[in-house]
Write an enzyme that holds these catalytic residues in place. Structure first.
Site, PDB file in Angstrom:
ATOM      1  CD  GLU A   1      -3.436   5.260  -9.648  1.00 36.02           C
ATOM      2  OE1 GLU A   1      -3.882   4.309 -10.315  1.00 36.02           O
ATOM      3  OE2 GLU A   1      -3.998   5.637  -8.595  1.00 36.02           O
TER       4      GLU A   1
ATOM      5  CG  HIS B   1      -1.586   2.304  -8.184  1.00 36.34           C
ATOM      6  ND1 HIS B   1      -1.663   3.277  -7.207  1.00 36.34           N
ATOM      7  CD2 HIS B   1      -2.801   1.723  -8.217  1.00 36.34           C
ATOM      8  CE1 HIS B   1      -2.868   3.261  -6.681  1.00 36.34           C
ATOM      9  NE2 HIS B   1      -3.585   2.335  -7.274  1.00 36.34           N
TER      10      HIS B   1
ATOM     11  CD  GLN C   1      -9.077  -3.491  -7.302  1.00 37.84           C
ATOM     12  OE1 GLN C   1     -10.127  -3.791  -7.867  1.00 37.84           O
ATOM     13  NE2 GLN C   1      -8.904  -2.314  -6.774  1.00 37.84           N
TER      14      GLN C   1
ATOM     15  CG  ASP D   1     -11.116   5.539  -8.358  1.00 35.66           C
ATOM     16  OD1 ASP D   1     -10.213   5.610  -9.217  1.00 35.66           O
ATOM     17  OD2 ASP D   1     -11.506   4.467  -7.847  1.00 35.66           O
TER      18      ASP D   1
ATOM     19  NE  ARG E   1      -3.737   0.175   0.434  1.00 33.06           N
ATOM     20  CZ  ARG E   1      -4.503  -0.162  -0.615  1.00 33.06           C
ATOM     21  NH1 ARG E   1      -4.515   0.574  -1.710  1.00 33.06           N
ATOM     22  NH2 ARG E   1      -5.254  -1.245  -0.552  1.00 33.06           N
TER      23      ARG E   1
ATOM     24  NE  ARG F   1      -2.487  -5.059  -6.625  1.00 31.64           N
ATOM     25  CZ  ARG F   1      -3.401  -4.331  -6.019  1.00 31.64           C
ATOM     26  NH1 ARG F   1      -3.130  -3.090  -5.650  1.00 31.64           N
ATOM     27  NH2 ARG F   1      -4.600  -4.796  -5.766  1.00 31.64           N
TER      28      ARG F   1
END
Ligand SMILES: O=P(O)(O)OC[C@H]1O[C@@H](O)[C@H](O)[C@@H](O)[C@@H]1O
EC number: 5.1.3.15
Length: 314
Positions: free
Chosen positions: A289, A183, A102, A228, A78, A107
């Protein structure tokens, strides 16, 4: 990923380079760190090839990482720069990627450190290469996305900039479709006085308003609640900038990446994200991002795609 004990880090410098251009690299079992002779540094976790730190010479951190981020491979990190591949979010209607978690598997996979190169001219800079391919995925992940691919991720640091670039190669016998995104979580002083520029006139999908499609009218986009958005800026070559107060602090230029996601979870969403800490940390971060996430990149067998961002710290 198994959390292995950290082996003593190997230190490496490059023979033949003048002392002022020597870069210190330490490569442990879990992470790779590079420190320029001028003091700037970058740290990459092999888990996800996640850049987890980018510091100025005076030790100021430029990336936001949650205090509760898991760095042991049990979850995507995170914060920092997680890599989104081969799907952005989830895509239940896209058969080939519909089973993936997701933001895909890049990652949360362990990458291999492939080595470093330093500038021939003796300028203080270093490029660190990381690889992930279908051959190194677990059977479980392979079953979710059965394509034969190779990813080469390069992180290049010099005194002012950090460049992250990904080359996707289709090594198989059939085409595949993917999305990718860098990201980046930027560390900022105060979200209430931070804006993002370079988005005026861009169409965007507003994920917090039923994915409605809008056009950005502001020359400086401020964040005043959960945000978002997937922007497709009109001028591809124009950098997106983060402005804090009256100063531009970061320029983000993109190469072959059409879209830019702007994300801040704000109060309620941050409260619901288990590994987001402190809970008011949303005031000190903004994700801008660079990616290719509207639609799909179709990669024929044998072909390569390269997408990159260069972040300049101002
Ligand atoms: O919690 P995750 O999987 O790291 O995702 C964080 C955010 O990532 C952003 O890129 C998405 O646009 C958001 O919708 C998402 O909430």
């Amino acid at each position: 990923m198994v959390d292995r004990p950290n082996k003593p880090a190997a230190l490496a410098t490059t023979p033949g380079l003048p002392p002022q251009a020597q870069v210190n690299i330490s490569h442990g079992n879990q992470r790779v760190t590079a420190v320029l002779p001028t003091g700037e540094s970058v740290e990459i976790l092999l888990h996800g090839a996640t850049v987890i730190s980018w510091k100025a010479a005076d030790d100021t951190e430029k990336l936001w990482v949650s205090n509760a981020a898991k760095l042991d491979g049990s979850k995507p990190v995170r914060g920092g720069i997680p890599l989104v591949f081969p799907v952005f979010g989830t895509a239940p209607d896209h058969a080939a990627t519909s089973k993936l978690p997701q933001h895909g598997f890049a990652r949360s996979s362990r990458w291999e450190f492939l080595g470093k190169s330093t500038s021939e001219s003796g300028d203080a800079s270093v490029k660190l290469d990381f690889g992930l391919s279908s051959a190194s995925l677990s059977d479980e992940v392979k079953a979710l996305w059965p394509y034969d691919f190779n990813l080469l991720y390069s992180v290049t640091l010099d005194a002012k900039t950090l460049t992250t670039s990904m080359v996707v190669t289709n090594q198989g016998n059939e085409p595949f479709e993917f999305q990718m995104l860098l990201h980046t979580y930027f560390k900022i002083k105060d979200i209430s006085s931070t804006t993002v520029t370079g988005l005026e006139g861009a169409s965007y999908v507003d994920k917090v308003d039923n994915a409605s499609v809008k056009t950005e009218s502001a020359s400086e986009v401020s964040i005043t609640g959960e945000t978002d958005r997937i922007y497709t800026p009109v001028k591809k070559e124009e950098p997106i900038a983060i402005v804090e107060g009256s100063s531009k602090t970061f320029n983000i230029s993109r190469d072959n990446l059409e879209d830019t996601v702007v994300w801040n979870p704000w109060t309620e969403k941050a409260a619901g994200i288990g590994d987001f800490a402190p809970k008011d940390g949303y005031k000190n971060m903004i994700c801008v991002e660079a990616g290719s996430v509207q639609g799909w990149v179709n990669l024929e067998n044998g072909d390569q795609f390269e997408g990159a961002q260069t972040i300049t710290s101002l």
